[in-house]
Write an enzyme that holds these catalytic residues in place. Structure first.
Site, short mmCIF file in Angstrom:
data_model
loop_
_atom_site.label_atom_id
_atom_site.label_comp_id
_atom_site.label_asym_id
_atom_site.label_seq_id
_atom_site.Cartn_x
_atom_site.Cartn_y
_atom_site.Cartn_z
N SER A 1 2.19 -5.81 -1.75
CA SER A 1 1.09 -5.65 -2.69
C SER A 1 0.52 -4.25 -2.55
O SER A 1 -0.58 -4.04 -2.06
CB SER A 1 -0.01 -6.69 -2.41
OG SER A 1 -1.07 -6.54 -3.32
N CYS A 2 1.30 -3.28 -2.97
CA CYS A 2 0.93 -1.89 -2.74
C CYS A 2 0.83 -1.13 -4.05
O CYS A 2 0.87 0.09 -4.04
CB CYS A 2 1.95 -1.23 -1.83
SG CYS A 2 3.60 -1.23 -2.53
#
Length: 274
Positions: A117-118
């Site tokens: 989740s970047c």
């Protein structure tokens, strides 16, 4: 003011360790709490979307914040249902979205090149990484004393951090520096997703305060803050070049290297901070 929470069994485990002294020879057996890191599989509309390494607490907040930050939904009301299940070796979080969101989810899943989740989930080219962000329209009036106040009280809202020294925290603060909500996770992106989900669930408008992060300021954290509609981001570490540029383009006020005695304002703060 939000009440600090105690870490629970879903957050940490205790290990038997041995202290190794360097300046002294005081070696001894100890017990040390460490945060749990577990795979959390996110399924959206029946499609396997991502597997995140996360602390398995506040997973409802995490799911909502992840969906908002990924642009899968526009508001908290778009999330129809969240089912959370413990499975062998980890967790599964199943999200049900409106039918019109299914094709968007499928396109993202097909194009996936990373499982973090970047800010890169489902993106397959550089142009997509650098796509324009929505401009931050909100403005708040705050001051250096308020930022210092939030920094001084952040530790009070880090029970897992105090217990383990190994997790990140994300907090939402009023313009006066009062922390009204905080979340923790082994991943700095996950902590911010959890916070975004928590304030959305509570009906708190991200445009009315600022976000404080116990992390370095990378571009994906800037993007998540902008997409949440928050006008000010404060981080305890320095920004990357892309984080600074994306914040400037979107009109996000960025305060970095925030310490007890000083901080750095990156770019034009537009008079936001007195």
């Amino acid at each position: 003011m939000a009440e600090p929470r105690d870490p629970d069994d879903a957050c940490l485990v205790t290990l038997d360790v041995r202290r190794l002294g360097f300046a002294d020879r005081d070696d001894r057996a100890l017990r040390r709490d460490v945060p749990i890191e577990a795979p959390v599989a996110i399924e959206v509309c029946g499609i396997g979307y991502a597997v995140m390494m996360a602390t398995p607490a506040d997973l409802g907040d995490f799911a909502l914040g992840f969906a908002l930050a990924e642009g899968l939904i526009g508001t908290a009301g778009d999330l129809i249902e969240t089912d959370i299940h413990a499975v062998e070796g980890g967790w599964i979080v199943r999200l049900t979205l409106p039918p019109e969101a299914s094709e968007r989810v499928l396109r993202r899943a097909r194009a996936r090149v990373t499982e973090s989740s970047c800010g890169l989930c489902g993106i397959d080219n550089i142009d997509e990484v650098l796509r324009p962000l929505p401009p931050v329209a909100a403005r708040i009036e705050t001051d250096r004393a308020a930022i210092a106040r939030a920094l001084a009280t952040l530790r009070d809202h880090q029970p897992l951090g105090r217990a383990t020294g190994a997790v990140h925290a994300a907090a939402f603060c009023t313009p006066g520096g009062e922390i009204v909500c905080a979340r923790e996770d082994v991943g700095r992106h996950n902590a911010l997703d959890k916070l975004i989900g928590a304030i959305a669930t509570a009906g708190i408008d991200a445009a009315t305060g600022f976000i404080l992060l116990s992390a370095r300021c990378s571009y994906e954290l800037v993007e998540k803050t902008v997409r949440a509609g928050c006008p000010l981001l404060v981080t305890i570490s320095a920004p990357t070049s892309l984080a600074a540029e994306r914040a400037r383009q979107a009109g996000l006020t960025l305060v970095t290297l925030a310490r007890a005695d000083s901080a750095l304002i990156v770019g034009d703060d537009r008079g936001t901070i007195a």
